[in-house]
Scaffold this motif. Structure first.
Motif, PDB file in Angstrom:
ATOM      1  N   LYS A  39      25.212 -11.971 -24.582  1.00 24.20           N
ATOM      2  CA  LYS A  39      24.028 -11.922 -25.438  1.00 24.20           C
ATOM      3  C   LYS A  39      24.381 -12.560 -26.776  1.00 24.20           C
ATOM      4  O   LYS A  39      25.487 -12.411 -27.282  1.00 24.20           O
ATOM      5  CB  LYS A  39      23.596 -10.476 -25.637  1.00 24.20           C
ATOM      6  CG  LYS A  39      22.107 -10.364 -25.811  1.00 24.20           C
ATOM      7  CD  LYS A  39      21.680  -8.938 -25.999  1.00 24.20           C
ATOM      8  CE  LYS A  39      20.459  -8.919 -26.874  1.00 24.20           C
ATOM      9  NZ  LYS A  39      20.260  -7.670 -27.548  1.00 24.20           N
ATOM     10  N   LYS A  40      23.401 -13.275 -27.382  1.00 23.20           N
ATOM     11  CA  LYS A  40      23.693 -14.010 -28.612  1.00 23.20           C
ATOM     12  C   LYS A  40      24.055 -13.085 -29.774  1.00 23.20           C
ATOM     13  O   LYS A  40      23.463 -12.037 -29.942  1.00 23.20           O
ATOM     14  CB  LYS A  40      22.463 -14.823 -28.999  1.00 23.20           C
ATOM     15  CG  LYS A  40      22.266 -16.057 -28.171  1.00 23.20           C
ATOM     16  CD  LYS A  40      21.107 -16.832 -28.745  1.00 23.20           C
ATOM     17  CE  LYS A  40      20.748 -18.016 -27.892  1.00 23.20           C
ATOM     18  NZ  LYS A  40      19.496 -18.621 -28.365  1.00 23.20           N
ATOM     19  N   GLU A  41      25.012 -13.539 -30.571  1.00 22.41           N
ATOM     20  CA  GLU A  41      25.370 -12.808 -31.781  1.00 22.41           C
ATOM     21  C   GLU A  41      24.270 -13.015 -32.807  1.00 22.41           C
ATOM     22  O   GLU A  41      23.621 -14.059 -32.823  1.00 22.41           O
ATOM     23  CB  GLU A  41      26.654 -13.392 -32.353  1.00 22.41           C
ATOM     24  CG  GLU A  41      27.898 -12.611 -32.010  1.00 22.41           C
ATOM     25  CD  GLU A  41      29.087 -13.249 -32.679  1.00 22.41           C
ATOM     26  OE1 GLU A  41      29.309 -12.989 -33.866  1.00 22.41           O
ATOM     27  OE2 GLU A  41      29.764 -14.040 -31.997  1.00 22.41           O
ATOM     28  N   ALA A  70      16.756 -22.601 -41.573  1.00 25.11           N
ATOM     29  CA  ALA A  70      17.581 -21.468 -41.113  1.00 25.11           C
ATOM     30  C   ALA A  70      17.543 -21.357 -39.593  1.00 25.11           C
ATOM     31  O   ALA A  70      18.567 -21.059 -38.964  1.00 25.11           O
ATOM     32  CB  ALA A  70      17.079 -20.182 -41.757  1.00 25.11           C
ATOM     33  N   LYS A  71      16.373 -21.594 -39.005  1.00 26.67           N
ATOM     34  CA  LYS A  71      16.246 -21.508 -37.549  1.00 26.67           C
ATOM     35  C   LYS A  71      17.132 -22.547 -36.875  1.00 26.67           C
ATOM     36  O   LYS A  71      17.785 -22.257 -35.870  1.00 26.67           O
ATOM     37  CB  LYS A  71      14.785 -21.727 -37.128  1.00 26.67           C
ATOM     38  CG  LYS A  71      13.953 -20.476 -37.275  1.00 26.67           C
ATOM     39  CD  LYS A  71      12.551 -20.693 -36.736  1.00 26.67           C
ATOM     40  CE  LYS A  71      11.728 -19.414 -36.890  1.00 26.67           C
ATOM     41  NZ  LYS A  71      10.295 -19.671 -36.857  1.00 26.67           N
ATOM     42  N   GLU A  80      21.410 -15.742 -32.852  1.00 24.83           N
ATOM     43  CA  GLU A  80      20.029 -15.296 -32.982  1.00 24.83           C
ATOM     44  C   GLU A  80      19.755 -15.014 -34.455  1.00 24.83           C
ATOM     45  O   GLU A  80      20.511 -14.288 -35.095  1.00 24.83           O
ATOM     46  CB  GLU A  80      19.854 -14.019 -32.150  1.00 24.83           C
ATOM     47  CG  GLU A  80      18.426 -13.546 -32.048  1.00 24.83           C
ATOM     48  CD  GLU A  80      18.367 -12.132 -31.482  1.00 24.83           C
ATOM     49  OE1 GLU A  80      17.556 -11.349 -31.962  1.00 24.83           O
ATOM     50  OE2 GLU A  80      19.168 -11.830 -30.572  1.00 24.83           O
ATOM     51  N   LEU A  81      18.687 -15.591 -34.999  1.00 23.46           N
ATOM     52  CA  LEU A  81      18.399 -15.436 -36.431  1.00 23.46           C
ATOM     53  C   LEU A  81      17.631 -14.150 -36.715  1.00 23.46           C
ATOM     54  O   LEU A  81      16.645 -13.854 -36.059  1.00 23.46           O
ATOM     55  CB  LEU A  81      17.580 -16.638 -36.935  1.00 23.46           C
ATOM     56  CG  LEU A  81      17.295 -16.654 -38.435  1.00 23.46           C
ATOM     57  CD1 LEU A  81      18.560 -16.949 -39.228  1.00 23.46           C
ATOM     58  CD2 LEU A  81      16.215 -17.679 -38.777  1.00 23.46           C
ATOM     59  N   LYS A  82      18.125 -13.402 -37.724  1.00 14.81           N
ATOM     60  CA  LYS A  82      17.390 -12.221 -38.174  1.00 14.81           C
ATOM     61  C   LYS A  82      17.113 -12.414 -39.660  1.00 14.81           C
ATOM     62  O   LYS A  82      18.020 -12.773 -40.419  1.00 14.81           O
ATOM     63  CB  LYS A  82      18.249 -10.972 -37.944  1.00 14.81           C
ATOM     64  CG  LYS A  82      17.525  -9.703 -38.256  1.00 14.81           C
ATOM     65  CD  LYS A  82      18.337  -8.488 -37.802  1.00 14.81           C
ATOM     66  CE  LYS A  82      17.634  -7.224 -38.257  1.00 14.81           C
ATOM     67  NZ  LYS A  82      18.471  -6.379 -39.099  1.00 14.81           N
ATOM     68  N   ILE A  83      15.860 -12.194 -40.071  1.00 16.84           N
ATOM     69  CA  ILE A  83      15.499 -12.416 -41.475  1.00 16.84           C
ATOM     70  C   ILE A  83      15.375 -11.088 -42.214  1.00 16.84           C
ATOM     71  O   ILE A  83      14.666 -10.197 -41.780  1.00 16.84           O
ATOM     72  CB  ILE A  83      14.166 -13.190 -41.585  1.00 16.84           C
ATOM     73  CG1 ILE A  83      14.242 -14.512 -40.817  1.00 16.84           C
ATOM     74  CG2 ILE A  83      13.802 -13.435 -43.043  1.00 16.84           C
ATOM     75  CD1 ILE A  83      12.929 -15.277 -40.751  1.00 16.84           C
TER      76      ILE A  83
END
Ligand code: GLN
Length: 275
Positions: A39-41, A70-71, A80-83
């Protein structure tokens, strides 16, 4: 005796079958953990979504120029991007404490900030400008700011510019640029100093306001990372890549269509002149 042996053998077979079943369960568990490591970090970015067109909320979603950059960064890193949306002056502390991995927030590179964090290469040229009321404003240039009440967003380079260059100005600090704009509209301050592109957005939305042409500063936006973080080199590489493969220009054209048109008109004019 025969019966006893048969019974013992049956019992043994049962253990063996049970063992197999256990084995399969264990294998299943192993597989699951295997999947989890695949699973992506998560890559956490910090921003202050009050700064259109760089980061702002639209239908409960945070969007903007910086978000698109950022994406791409997360995608290129396979993460995986988290904002995390927070107040502007909380961004660098969040970076230092490890709450976020990087900050992209129309943030200007300054010597002061460089003491605490590292910056990527720059990705945007910016400046501070003055917004005033369209009618009857006593402020026509920066020289008229003296003795006036001027609204800024707290902790920004607009705040620093006034504090350092206009000690006789009464600086009124707000959490959001939009709140400073409200104060100006309500006549409670005489001007607002803010970055040029957000200023354009605010003025477009408020027909009673106007922008003074004069540019007060020359600034560059960059992405901030924790001091010594290896993310800096990775981000620099990605920025270079998107600047040369057209992805940066695409994002630029999406958020600054007028400026893109102006530039292409200029090029066309230039071309026809040489003809
Ligand atoms: N460019 C300004 C600064 O870095 C303002 C940024 C912002 O308000 N998001 O201080």
């Amino acid at each position: 005796m025969k019966k006893l042996i048969a019974l013992m053998m049956a019992a043994l077979m049962l253990f063996a079958v049970a063992g197999c079943a256990q084995q399969t369960q264990k294998e299943a568990a192993d597989n699951q953990t295997g999947q989890q490591t695949q699973k992506k970090e998560v890559l956490v970015m910090g921003t202050n979504a009050e700064f259109p067109p760089f980061e702002y909320k639209e239908n409960n979603e945070i969007v903007g120029f910086d978000i698109e950059i950022a994406k791409i960064i997360a995608e290129e890193l396979g993460m995986e991007l988290k904002i995390e949306d927070m107040v502007f002056d909380g961004l660098l502390p969040a970076l230092q404490s490890g709450k976020v991995d990087f900050v992209i927030a129309g943030m200007t590179v300054t010597e002061d900030r460089k003491k605490n964090v590292d910056f990527s290469e720059s990705y945007f040229n910016a400046s501070q400008v003055i917004i005033v009321k369209k009618e009857g404003s006593a402020v026509k240039s920066k020289d008229d700011l003296s003795g006036k009440k001027v609204g800024v967003q707290i902790g920004t380079t607009g705040d620093a510019y006034l504090t350092e260059n206009h000690p006789d100005v009464e600086v009124v600090r707000f959490q959001k640029g939009a709140d400073a704009i409200m104060e100006l509209k309500n006549g409670k301050c005489d001007a607002v100093v803010i970055d040029a592109n957000p200023a354009k957005v605010f003025v477009e939305k408020n027909s009673d306001l106007t922008l003074l042409e004069e540019q007060l500063t020359e600034e560059e936006y960059a992405i901030a990372v924790k001091k010594g973080s290896e993310l800096k080199a990775q981000i620099d590489e990605i920025l270079q890549k998107i600047k040369s493969d057209g992805r940066y220009d695409e994002i630029y054209a999406k958020y600054f269509p007028e400026e893109t048109e102006e530039t292409s008109n200029e090029t066309e004019e230039g071309a026809s002149q040489t003809e």
